[in-house]
Design a protein around this motif. Structure first.
Motif, mmCIF file in Angstrom:
data_model
loop_
_atom_site.group_PDB
_atom_site.id
_atom_site.type_symbol
_atom_site.label_atom_id
_atom_site.label_comp_id
_atom_site.label_asym_id
_atom_site.label_seq_id
_atom_site.Cartn_x
_atom_site.Cartn_y
_atom_site.Cartn_z
ATOM 1 N N LYS A 73 98.154 -28.150 91.951
ATOM 2 C CA LYS A 73 98.902 -27.742 90.747
ATOM 3 C C LYS A 73 100.475 -26.376 90.725
ATOM 4 N N PHE A 74 100.799 -26.778 90.567
ATOM 5 C CA PHE A 74 102.600 -26.055 91.294
ATOM 6 C C PHE A 74 102.320 -24.605 90.222
ATOM 7 N N GLY A 75 101.581 -24.960 89.944
ATOM 8 C CA GLY A 75 101.743 -23.418 88.660
ATOM 9 C C GLY A 75 103.244 -23.422 87.969
ATOM 10 N N ALA A 76 103.757 -22.172 87.486
ATOM 11 C CA ALA A 76 104.468 -21.991 87.045
ATOM 12 C C ALA A 76 105.685 -22.313 88.026
ATOM 13 N N VAL A 77 106.737 -22.713 87.531
ATOM 14 C CA VAL A 77 107.780 -22.680 88.677
ATOM 15 C C VAL A 77 109.239 -22.537 87.665
ATOM 16 N N LYS A 78 109.848 -22.300 88.460
ATOM 17 C CA LYS A 78 111.576 -21.627 87.477
ATOM 18 C C LYS A 78 112.517 -23.432 87.377
ATOM 19 N N HIS A 79 113.165 -24.181 87.102
ATOM 20 C CA HIS A 79 113.885 -25.078 87.016
ATOM 21 C C HIS A 79 114.788 -24.955 87.624
ATOM 22 N N ASP A 80 116.081 -23.945 88.254
ATOM 23 C CA ASP A 80 116.626 -23.847 88.901
ATOM 24 C C ASP A 80 116.324 -23.410 90.128
ATOM 25 N N GLY A 81 114.437 -23.207 90.389
ATOM 26 C CA GLY A 81 114.438 -22.732 91.550
ATOM 27 C C GLY A 81 114.321 -23.738 92.656
ATOM 28 N N PRO A 82 113.443 -23.186 93.662
ATOM 29 C CA PRO A 82 114.122 -24.214 95.524
ATOM 30 C C PRO A 82 112.629 -25.023 94.970
ATOM 31 N N ILE A 83 112.338 -26.368 96.034
ATOM 32 C CA ILE A 83 111.823 -27.686 95.885
ATOM 33 C C ILE A 83 110.377 -26.825 96.776
ATOM 34 N N ARG A 84 109.023 -27.210 95.961
ATOM 35 C CA ARG A 84 108.135 -26.079 96.348
ATOM 36 C C ARG A 84 107.217 -27.585 97.317
ATOM 37 N N ASP A 137 111.960 -32.515 82.723
ATOM 38 C CA ASP A 137 112.132 -31.048 81.745
ATOM 39 C C ASP A 137 111.674 -30.013 81.589
ATOM 40 N N TYR A 138 112.275 -29.208 80.802
ATOM 41 C CA TYR A 138 111.468 -27.525 80.921
ATOM 42 C C TYR A 138 110.160 -28.743 80.102
ATOM 43 N N GLY A 139 108.864 -27.683 80.371
ATOM 44 C CA GLY A 139 107.750 -27.570 79.466
ATOM 45 C C GLY A 139 106.446 -28.607 80.530
ATOM 46 N N LEU A 140 105.498 -28.479 80.364
ATOM 47 C CA LEU A 140 104.523 -29.038 80.895
ATOM 48 C C LEU A 140 104.679 -30.463 81.478
ATOM 49 N N LEU A 141 104.255 -30.300 83.031
ATOM 50 C CA LEU A 141 104.577 -31.482 83.437
ATOM 51 C C LEU A 141 103.378 -32.166 84.148
ATOM 52 N N SER A 142 102.449 -33.449 84.280
ATOM 53 C CA SER A 142 101.723 -33.410 84.668
ATOM 54 C C SER A 142 102.317 -35.277 84.944
ATOM 55 N N PRO A 155 91.358 -49.331 96.332
ATOM 56 C CA PRO A 155 92.745 -48.996 97.076
ATOM 57 C C PRO A 155 94.323 -48.295 96.492
ATOM 58 N N MET A 156 93.305 -48.448 95.524
ATOM 59 C CA MET A 156 94.354 -47.053 94.770
ATOM 60 C C MET A 156 93.947 -45.557 94.964
ATOM 61 N N ARG A 157 94.347 -44.702 94.548
ATOM 62 C CA ARG A 157 94.490 -43.722 94.773
ATOM 63 C C ARG A 157 95.408 -42.921 94.064
ATOM 64 N N ARG A 158 94.819 -41.900 93.095
ATOM 65 C CA ARG A 158 95.997 -41.058 92.338
ATOM 66 C C ARG A 158 96.109 -39.848 92.662
ATOM 67 N N LEU A 159 96.937 -39.185 92.768
ATOM 68 C CA LEU A 159 96.686 -37.640 93.115
ATOM 69 C C LEU A 159 97.715 -37.330 92.310
ATOM 70 N N ARG A 160 97.182 -36.240 91.598
ATOM 71 C CA ARG A 160 97.602 -35.309 89.858
ATOM 72 C C ARG A 160 97.839 -34.205 90.487
ATOM 73 N N ILE A 161 99.549 -34.518 89.679
ATOM 74 C CA ILE A 161 100.462 -33.302 89.496
ATOM 75 C C ILE A 161 101.105 -32.631 88.676
ATOM 76 N N THR A 162 100.546 -31.081 89.325
ATOM 77 C CA THR A 162 101.110 -30.204 87.436
ATOM 78 C C THR A 162 102.122 -29.610 87.958
ATOM 79 N N ALA A 163 101.942 -29.300 86.580
ATOM 80 C CA ALA A 163 103.566 -27.397 86.931
ATOM 81 C C ALA A 163 103.759 -27.232 85.308
ATOM 82 N N LEU A 164 104.470 -26.218 84.988
ATOM 83 C CA LEU A 164 105.010 -25.518 84.171
ATOM 84 C C LEU A 164 106.729 -25.278 84.593
ATOM 85 N N VAL A 165 107.416 -26.079 83.917
ATOM 86 C CA VAL A 165 108.661 -25.780 84.146
ATOM 87 C C VAL A 165 109.296 -24.656 83.308
ATOM 88 N N GLU A 166 109.662 -24.059 83.715
ATOM 89 C CA GLU A 166 109.885 -22.442 82.661
ATOM 90 C C GLU A 166 112.114 -22.644 83.143
#
Length: 167
Positions: A73-84, A137-142, A155-166
């Motif tokens: 969970k990356f949480g809230a991130v700014k669209h023009d912010g740095p790479i997290r 895009d702006y908004g919820l990212l999954s 053989p296949m694993r998924r690591l879920r990534i979430t964030a809120l792009v503001e």
């Protein structure tokens, strides 16, 4: 059959032949259009598969992948912010070397885990997931990081990534 009489049905079997000398690991997707009498009837068939190793040997001696996190969970991130960056760990709890065969990431998502990474039994690899919010895009990212390895049970694993792009 090539020709189907009125009221009858036919079957279409799909298969992927992947030569051993040029393996193809990861997700495989194709869309096939059906033509009847040389004209499209606008029917699309979707074929999905996963290129993995053929299981061999005994299960007790096989590689076994374990990921420290199922979700990052990356949480809230700014669209023009740095790479997290967020850390995670890939462990081998099996009896032979774990080999990463493929790593697939969505737009703006990356990882330091690379195909060909080899992890000995009982050892682990410290990796990092990255998110470039400017690529989303702006908004919820999954999204997901998809990992293909030589673990015969899973053989296949998924690591879920979430964030809120503001803004």
């Amino acid at each position: 059959p090539h020709t189907i009489a009125p009221g009858e049905q036919g079957e279409i079997d799909f298969g992927y032949l992947i030569p051993a000398q040029t393996p193809r690991y990861g997700t495989i997707r194709d869309a096939l259009e059906i033509f009847v009498d040389g004209k499209s009837d606008r029917t699309i068939l979707a074929a999905h598969g996963i290129g993995i190793d053929m299981p061999s040997g005994t299960k007790d001696r096989a590689a076994k992948a374990a990921i420290s996190e199922n979700m990052l969970k990356f949480g809230a991130v700014k669209h023009d912010g740095p790479i997290r960056h967020l850390p995670f760990e890939l462990r081998n709890t099996g009896g032979s070397d774990l080999i990463v065969r493929a790593v697939e990431c969505g737009e703006g998502i990356g990882t330091t885990l690379r195909p060909g990474t080899r992890i000995r039994p009982g050892e682990s690899f410290s990796a990092e997931a990255t998110l470039d919010p400017s690529q989303r895009d702006y908004g919820l990212l999954s999204d997901h990081i998809v990992l293909i390895a030589n673990d015969p049970e899973r053989p296949m694993r998924r690591l879920r990534i979430t964030a809120l792009v503001e803004q």
